[in-house]
Scaffold this active site. Structure first.
Site, mmCIF file in Angstrom:
data_model
loop_
_atom_site.group_PDB
_atom_site.id
_atom_site.type_symbol
_atom_site.label_atom_id
_atom_site.label_comp_id
_atom_site.label_asym_id
_atom_site.label_seq_id
_atom_site.Cartn_x
_atom_site.Cartn_y
_atom_site.Cartn_z
ATOM 1 C CE LYS A 1 -2.980 2.839 2.614
ATOM 2 N NZ LYS A 1 -3.393 3.191 3.971
ATOM 3 C CG ASN B 1 -5.754 1.472 12.055
ATOM 4 O OD1 ASN B 1 -6.157 1.171 13.175
ATOM 5 N ND2 ASN B 1 -4.505 1.301 11.741
ATOM 6 C CB THR B 2 -8.560 6.052 13.413
ATOM 7 O OG1 THR B 2 -7.284 6.204 12.787
ATOM 8 C CG2 THR B 2 -8.585 6.857 14.689
ATOM 9 C CB ALA C 1 -7.844 7.366 4.753
ATOM 10 N N GLY C 2 -10.416 7.953 6.524
ATOM 11 C CA GLY C 2 -11.414 8.983 6.786
ATOM 12 C C GLY C 2 -12.758 8.466 7.244
#
Lengths: 254, 326
Positions: A93, A203-204, A181-182
Site C-alpha cells: 500500500k 483503522n482509527t 481513510a477517513g
C-alpha cells in the site's frame, strides 16, 4: 467480486493494525469483522519487532504492508523494498504524504513511486485522492487497484467529496477500488459500498472505539449491506410520489 | 519458615520481597545487576499512579488493582497526592470529551486554576491520582529490605519456592511474553513549575509530563510493538519535544538531562499474570503499569505463598493446557 491482483476476497473489509489497546483486542476486532486483509506499517511498528510480525501473521489474513509516514519517493520505495523482504509479499500500500497537517497524498511523488515499484514487480495499492487525472496516471504507471481517500487519515469525516468519488467509480468501472481513510461511522462504509466501491479500509474508527470488536462488526455489517444493495440494483430517487399500493379500485375503506 | 528466592530486583521483585518480608519471611533476592538500575525497565517508568486515566485504554482489573497502589507506596516512599490533569489542544476538544466519557472520578476544571503556569484551558482533573519518583521508590524498597537483613545478591543458589520477576528476561520460560518499547526523556526547566502529572491528548503525539521536583520533568512515553532496547530515536525525541513545546513554550529553553528507552514485558491482552510452573511462580506482564500494579500483585503472591490463596490473575490452569498442547 473484484480481484485485487488476482486475489478474490470474501469480505469487503480491510483493517489497519495500529492504535489498538492490546494485541488481544486487535485480534478480537479482526475476528469480529471477518476482514481478509491487514495493513501493517513498517516504519514504526517493525523496529525490530519480531513479536508484532508473528502476531499479524497469526491473524491468518492477507498482509498488506504500507509505506505510512513516507514523505518522499525514495523513502517510500526503500520502505516498500524492506516490506517485501520482511513479509514476503509483492503487495504494497503506497503512501507518499505531501502535506504534514492533512496527510494528503503527494500526487506527483505518488505516480513516480508507483512507476518505480510496478517496474520492480510490486503489486501497488496507491493511497490517492479522488482526482480522475491522478487515477489515470496511476493506472498508466501499472497500478491495478486504486485506494481513494474518503477524508484525511484519522479524521472520521466520512466521504468528503461524494461527487468526486462517484465520478471516479464511474470513470473506471473495471478497476478494483478501495475507500481508504477517513471513515468514522458504519453508515459511511455502507454508502461507499452502495457507490460501487469494492472494499473499505479503516483503522482509527475501529481501534479507538470504546469497544473495537463491536465497532469492527458494525462496519462489516454495514459494508456487507452496502454491497448487497449495490448488487440488487437500487431504485432511482424521484420527486413524484408513487404509492406502493394502487389507490384506484380499493375494495375496502375504513 | 518457607524458603523463597526472588529473581529480579525491578519493581515487581522488590514489591514481592517487601510484602513477603512484611509477613515475616526472609526471601533471597537475586539480580545479576546487584540492585535496581538502568538495566530494568522500571528504571525508565513515569511513576504515575493513575488508574483512572489508564482506564481509558486498559482493562478493568488494571483500574481496580491499581487503586491500591498509592496507599501501598505511601507506606514505603514519598508519594505526591496531587491528582493528575488531562488537557487537549483547543481543536481536539472531542478527545477530551471522549477521555471523560471513558474514565471515572474526574472533574472538569480550568487547567490554569490548578497549574498557574499553564494557560487557561479546559481540562480534566483526577483528584485521587498520585505520582512518585520511580528511582527513589526502588531505592527506598531496597533500603527497607536491607534494614530487615535482606540483601540483593548478584547470584546464588535458588532455594525453596522461586518467584520469577525478571520481566522480559523471563521470555525463556514464558513464550507468550512480548516486548513493548517505550522511550522517555528528562528536561530541567527553571521557568516552569507543575504540581502534578499532565497528560496532553493529541491525535498523533500523546504526551505525559511528570514533575520530579527540582525543576526536573520526565516526558514519556511512546509505545511501540517492538522489543528493541536501543537508544531513543530522533523521531521519538522530536515527537516528545514537539508535544512538550505545544504544552508550554518554556520547554524549548529547558536542558535535556537524559533520554532512555527500554522494552516493557506484556502478554497479548496487556494484563499481568501470576503463573505457576512447578515450584516457580512467575509474576510478569505488568506492561506500562509496573508501579501501578506491582503492589497488588505482590500482595497476591504473598497470600499465595503464605496462605495458599489462589490469586485472581493466576492462570496456571490455562497455561498447563497450553503446555500440554504445545
Amino acid at each position: 467480486m473484484a480481484e485485487f491482483y488476482g486475489v478474490t476476497l470474501d469480505s469487503p473489509m480491510m483493517l489497519g493494525t495500529a492504535q489498538y489497546p492490546s494485541p488481544k483486542v486487535l485480534a478480537d476486532a479482526f475476528a469480529a469483522s471477518g476482514a481478509g486483509v491487514a495493513t501493517v506499517s513498517l516504519r514504526r511498528e517493525a523496529g525490530g519487532g519480531q513479536d508484532f510480525r508473528a502476531l499479524i501473521e497469526g491473524l491468518g489474513v492477507h498482509i498488506l504492508p504500507n509505506t505510512a509516514g513516507c514523505h518522499s519517493v525514495k523513502e517510500a520505495v526503500t520502505t516498500a523494498q524492506m516490506a517485501r523482504e520482511l513479509f514476503g509479499t509483492d503487495w504494497i500500500k503506497l503512501e507518499v504524504i505531501g502535506h504534514a497537517d492533512t496527510l494528503q497524498p503527494d500526487p506527483f511523488g505518488l505516480v513516480e513511486a508507483a512507476r518505480i515499484l510496478c517496474s520492480e514487480g510490486f503489486e501497488v495499492f496507491p493511497y490517492t485522492t479522488e482526482d480522475l487525472v491522478l487515477a489515470e496516471r496511476l493506472l498508466q504507471a501499472g497500478c491495478e487497484v486504486l485506494m481513494p481517500w474518503g477524508a484525511p487519515i484519522g479524521t472520521g469525516l466520512g466521504l468528503n467529496n461524494r461527487y468526486g468519488l462517484r465520478s471516479l467509480r464511474a470513470q473506471f468501472p473495471e478497476v478494483a477500488m478501495v475507500i481508504d481513510a477517513g471513515l468514522g461511522m458504519p453508515s459511511q462504509a455502507a454508502e461507499a459500498m452502495e457507490m460501487g466501491y469494492d472494499a473499505i479500509l479503516l483503522n482509527t474508527a475501529v481501534a479507538q472505539a470504546g469497544d473495537p470488536a463491536a465497532m469492527a462488526r458494525a462496519f462489516a455489517m454495514a459494508a456487507e449491506a452496502g454491497r448487497l444493495a449495490r448488487g440488487a440494483d437500487p431504485m432511482a430517487p424521484r420527486d413524484m410520489a408513487a404509492p406502493s399500493t394502487p389507490l384506484i379500485g380499493k375494495a375496502w375503506l375504513e | 519458615m518457607a524458603e523463597v528466592t526472588i529473581l529480579g530486583a525491578g519493581v515487581a521483585g522488590l514489591c514481592v520481597a517487601t510484602e513477603l518480608a512484611a509477613r515475616g519471611l526472609a526471601p533471597r533476592v537475586i539480580d545479576p545487576a546487584g540492585g535496581p538500575g538502568a538495566q530494568g525497565c522500571s528504571w525508565w517508568a513515569g511513576g504515575m499512579l493513575a488508574p483512572e486515566c489508564e482506564s481509558v485504554t486498559a482493562e478493568a482489573p488494571v483500574v481496580r488493582l491499581g487503586r491500591e497502589a498509592a496507599d501501598w507506596w505511601a507506606r514505603h516512599t514519598a508519594v505526591t497526592r496531587a491528582g493528575s490533569l488531562v488537557i487537549a489542544p483547543a481543536r481536539d476538544r472531542g478527545e477530551l470529551d471522549r477521555f471523560a466519557r471513558r474514565s471515572q472520578r474526574h472533574e472538569r476544571v480550568d487547567a490554569a486554576a490548578l497549574e498557574p503556569d499553564l494557560p487557561a484551558h479546559d481540562a480534566l482533573h483526577y483528584p485521587r491520582e498520585a505520582h512518585l519518583d520511580p528511582r527513589a521508590a526502588l531505592g527506598d524498597l531496597a533500603r527497607g529490605l536491607a534494614a530487615r537483613g535482606i540483601a540483593i545478591a548478584r547470584d546464588g543458589a535458588r532455594r525453596g519456592t522461586v518467584i520469577d520477576c525478571r520481566g522480559l528476561a523471563a521470555r525463556d520460560a514464558l513464550p507468550d511474553l512480548r516486548g513493548v518499547r517505550g522511550e522517555m526523556l528528562m528536561l530541567r526547566s527553571r521557568e516552569l513549575t507543575l504540581a502534578r502529572p499532565v497528560r496532553l491528548l493529541h491525535p498523533r503525539h500523546p504526551l505525559y509530563v511528570v514533575p520530579r521536583g527540582d525543576g526536573v520533568f520526565m516526558l514519556g512515553a511512546t509505545q511501540l510493538e517492538s522489543d528493541a532496547t536501543g537508544p531513543v530515536t530522533a523521531r521519538a525525541l522530536l515527537e516528545l519535544l514537539s508535544a512538550a513545546y505545544a504544552l508550554h513554550p518554556a520547554f524549548a529553553e529547558a536542558e535535556l538531562v537524559e533520554t532512555g528507552a527500554d522494552a516493557r514485558p506484556a502478554f497479548a491482552d496487556n494484563l499481568p499474570r501470576i503463573r505457576r510452573h512447578g515450584d516457580v511462580i512467575h509474576v510478569n506482564g505488568l506492561f506500562r503499569h509496573g508501579f501501578l500494579l506491582a503492589p497488588a500483585l505482590a500482595r497476591m503472591v504473598a497470600e499465595l505463598v503464605t496462605e495458599g490463596r489462589i490469586p485472581e490473575v493466576m492462570d496456571e490452569d490455562r497455561d498447563q493446557r497450553h503446555v500440554a498442547r504445545g
